[in-house]
Design an enzyme around this catalytic site. Sequence first.
Site, PDB file in Angstrom:
ATOM      1  N   HIS A  74      19.811  28.357 -21.135  1.00  0.00           N
ATOM      2  CA  HIS A  74      19.919  28.582 -19.684  1.00  0.00           C
ATOM      3  C   HIS A  74      21.333  28.234 -19.232  1.00  0.00           C
ATOM      4  CE1 HIS A  74      18.606  24.416 -20.255  1.00  0.00           C
ATOM      5  NE2 HIS A  74      19.120  24.126 -19.081  1.00  0.00           N
ATOM      6  N   HIS A  83      23.861  26.216 -21.837  1.00  0.00           N
ATOM      7  CA  HIS A  83      23.494  25.187 -22.796  1.00  0.00           C
ATOM      8  C   HIS A  83      22.086  25.369 -23.344  1.00  0.00           C
ATOM      9  CE1 HIS A  83      22.536  23.685 -18.745  1.00  0.00           C
ATOM     10  NE2 HIS A  83      21.596  22.927 -19.268  1.00  0.00           N
ATOM     11  N   HIS A 100      13.132  24.484 -17.938  1.00  0.00           N
ATOM     12  CA  HIS A 100      13.901  24.914 -19.103  1.00  0.00           C
ATOM     13  C   HIS A 100      13.581  23.919 -20.203  1.00  0.00           C
ATOM     14  CE1 HIS A 100      16.665  26.178 -15.610  1.00  0.00           C
ATOM     15  NE2 HIS A 100      15.943  27.222 -15.955  1.00  0.00           N
ATOM     16  N   GLU A 127      13.835  20.075 -19.349  1.00  0.00           N
ATOM     17  CA  GLU A 127      14.315  19.880 -17.980  1.00  0.00           C
ATOM     18  C   GLU A 127      13.411  20.578 -16.960  1.00  0.00           C
ATOM     19  OE1 GLU A 127      18.199  21.591 -17.893  1.00  0.00           O
ATOM     20  OE2 GLU A 127      18.890  20.491 -19.641  1.00  0.00           O
ATOM     21  N   HIS A 155      33.359  19.675 -17.455  1.00  0.00           N
ATOM     22  CA  HIS A 155      32.169  19.390 -16.650  1.00  0.00           C
ATOM     23  C   HIS A 155      31.336  18.347 -17.392  1.00  0.00           C
ATOM     24  CE1 HIS A 155      29.159  20.931 -13.704  1.00  0.00           C
ATOM     25  NE2 HIS A 155      28.355  20.311 -14.542  1.00  0.00           N
ATOM     26  N   TYR A 210      21.548  25.035  -5.007  1.00  0.00           N
ATOM     27  CA  TYR A 210      21.998  24.378  -6.241  1.00  0.00           C
ATOM     28  C   TYR A 210      23.139  25.207  -6.808  1.00  0.00           C
ATOM     29  CZ  TYR A 210      21.805  23.029 -11.180  1.00  0.00           C
ATOM     30  OH  TYR A 210      22.123  22.631 -12.449  1.00  0.00           O
TER      31      TYR A 210
HETATM   32 FE   FE2 Z   1      19.994  22.408 -18.148  1.00  0.00          FE
END
Ligand code: FE2
Length: 434
Positions: free
Chosen positions: A369, A333, A363, A339, A290, A348
Site C-alpha cells: 500500500h 511499503h 492493510h 495496520e 520520511h 489524511y
Molecule cells: Fe502503512
Amino acid sequence: MNTNTELTYIFGFNNEHQTEALAGALPIGQFSPQRCPYELYAEQFSTTAFTRPRHDNRRTWTYRIRPSIAMGDFSKIDKGAVRSGPITEVDCPPNVMRWDALPIPEAPTDFIDGLTTMAANGDVRGQSGIGIHVYSANQGMGDRSFYSADGELLFIPQLGEFIAITEMGKLAIKPGEILVIPRGIKFKIEPNQGPIRGYVCENYGSPMELAERGPAGANGFANQRDFQYPTAYFEETEGEHVVIAKFCGEFYQAKQNHSPFDVVAWVGNSAPYKYDLSRFNVLNTVSFDHPDPSIFTVLTSPSSETGVANVDFVIFPPRWMVAENTFRPPWYHRNFMSEFMGLIEGTYDAKEKGFEPGGMSLHNCMTPHGPEADVFDKASQAELVPQRYENTMAFMLESRYIIAPTKFALNTPLRQNNYLACWGDLKKHFNGQP
Ligand SMILES: [Fe+2]
C-alpha cells in the site's frame, strides 16, 4: 476536597493517584481498628499479575459502599455485532480494504447496542491481540453498565461528546481526545448532546503504556502530565441495575439492586484516563526522508518480544512536513506489522479522497500500500518548501498479529469494493534514463 458532582481531574500517566469524594474516606496506614472510615468495604482491583515488577504493576484500592460481589449471577445474552479474536466465522483475505463510516442510528440506541466489531486478532482467551470496534449511539445507558474482562478499552471518538461514568469517577470526552478504560472497570457512556460515533480498540494484551523516547531524549511525543484521571465520585442509589460483562468473547448480564458506581475513595494506578491528542509533541524529520510512523506512537501495548507491539496506537496530527529534497507523503511499503486506520477529522495526507472522517482502512501483513496515484503525482512535483499539514487527525492501530475482518466488515455495503482503484492510475514513469 472534591464534591461528587464536579468533573475534576488529577494528572500524570500511571502515577499512584489518590482521591476521595468524602473527606477522610481514604484510610492512611492501619484501618482503625479494623473497619474502614465511613464503614466502607476495601476492595483491591488489579489489572496486572500481583507479581509484575513495581514499574509495570497496576492496582488500585477502592473503598466502596458494597463490594462488587454483592450482585446476582451472570446469564448469557445476545452479543449483537460484537466479535472477538480469533475470527473464525470467515476467511481473512490479504486484500487492501476500506470502509465508509457507520451511519448514525435512527432508533434509540445506546453504546452497547451500537457497538460493532470490524476486525480482531490474537486470542481473547490467551490475552493476546486486539478487537477493533466502532460505536454509533444516540442515547445513554440508563441503568446498565458494561465492563470487558477480555481487554482494556481505548476509545477514539470521532463525533459527539459524552460523559464516561466509571467506578473511579467521571470523564468528559470529545473528538480529539482519547479515553482508556482498564480491563474490568465498569462504566456507562452518556452522550452529552446529540449522537456519538467513534472507534474502540479492545486490547486483550498487556496494558497500554507510553512509548519510549529512545535517542529523542527526555522530551517530545506524549508527556506524562497530560494524562488526566478522574476524581472519586459515587452514587448511593438503590434500584435494579444491570451489569453487562464481556467475557471470553460473549456477553453476560447480572442484576443487582444498587448502582455499581459506589466507590467513595480510591488510591492506585489502575484507573480510566483521558488524553488530548493536540498535546502530542510531534518530532518529525529535520533533514531528509520520511521517518517511520513509529515516531507518532502515543501508547503501546508490548508483546513478550522486545520492540514488537501487541498493539501500537499511532496518530497523524497536524504537523510541519519539513525535509529537504524529499517525497513528503508516506512511502510505498509492505510491512511485518498489520495496520488498521481511522480518521477523526479532515483528510489524511496519503489519501485525499474516499477516506472520510469515521471511515476505516486495513492493510495487513505484507499487503502492499501507499499513497494513491493523484497524491503521488502531486507530491512528485510539489515545490520543496516548508509545508504544514493542517486539518487532519488520523490514527493507526498497528499490531504484530494479522488483523482479521469480521463477517460484517467483509460483507457490509459500507465496504468500498473499489478501494484498489485509487492506485489504478499509477503510471510507468521509467524510461531508461537516470
Ligand atoms: Fe502503512
